[in-house]
Write a protein that holds these residues in place. Sequence first.
Motif: not given
Length: 450
Positions: A361-365
Amino acid sequence: MSNHRYLPMTEEDRKEMLQVVGANDVADLFADIPTKVRPATSMNIKPALKERDLLKHFTELSNRNVSTKDFPSFLGAGVYDHHIPATVDAVISRSEFYTAYTPYQPEISQGELQAIFEFQTMIAEITGMDLANSSMYDGHTALAEAVVMVAGHLKMKKQRVLVSDTVHPEARDVIDTYVLGPRLNVASVNEAKGKTDVNDLKEKLDDDVCAVVVQYPNFYGGIEDLKAIREACDESGAMMIVKSNPLALGVLTPPGEFGADVVVGDTQPFGIPSQYGGPHCGYFATKKALMRKVPGRLVGQTVDEDGTRGFVLTLQAREQHIRRDKATSNICSNQALNALGSSVAMTALGKSGLKELAVHNLKKAHYAKQQVENAGFTIVNEGPHFNEFVVDVGSNVVEVNKKLIDKGFIGGLDLGRFDQASDNHMLVCVTEMRTKEEIDRFVKALEESK
């Protein structure tokens, strides 16, 4: 019989029941209601449809909707599009769970009680707190219950509650409703660049403040400085209540490690569909010192007379079980089935899986945020965030979202709903469900929708 398919009552049944109660017709049953408040004409309801026609009608209505199964969604703000392992539905659809009622009889409810106990244990571990109850209705009501509980714990000697402006606006509305009963005074703490203004908090803190309420990550996606907020609370003796997305705690330091007194939220990210905003499952975690003040109930672990491990409902400090004036809350149920779904999802992930999912979630956001910036849009609040961030789209978000739908995307939240000055600001959410290709196409569609 086709006319009675949906209400299993024939005309003969109706006549027999009227005869038994001594009424000539249905109107006699309403004789005690003054005629002036009764409708003079029949309700304008269309005749009942046959089953096949009714199914066709509702299918046509349903097809007008756009769901996350149809279009990639970049909408979050408390309800998120996450992967749900197939094992979740397989377990919660079992009849012994699906039809279970409150497990008052432990001798026949061990499976349900153990499942709830596991839910409590996992929530306590994720939040870094001593204990958690057996779930609440949703995250917003759990937060409001926390406010009332803290004030009650302090015997209402402190009447003020400080709520950050970065807390979800709908959660703040629920708090405002809950505090009407105990007559608590709610005041706002200003937001500065998408986070709680700690200086403003310090100015407003005094000896009459019972609690400070913050969100982590907050409504705008920012990561609050819980250490600084905790230090400010300690100076005045106020308790710290944190509303938190449990998935984010896979990468963020748990609020319990910052000294939070109560941590609440919604376990919807774990195994619960968005389903039009509910039902979901609130969680409520706190310190051991507040255990007997917790709303709802707790499941405890014990041993029977043979030394075999067993589970029972222990603390049930709600008005249904004890004197009303001694109750901590009037919550009369919980979300046991949804809590079970979240337990299955968390178990399927495991500790390493939870962290891995949070990192996705963190990386894609962050990739999406970078692409949006590269496309010439302004990120409203810079700084750390989890899977949500605010974008100035340059024009009215409502109109932009209409164009995005036409291009096959569910856009982000229109922040103008809560503040007219922000009608160009869109809260964008990116979960693990979004692919790089979907993100790139969304950014292009956003450019074309200005």
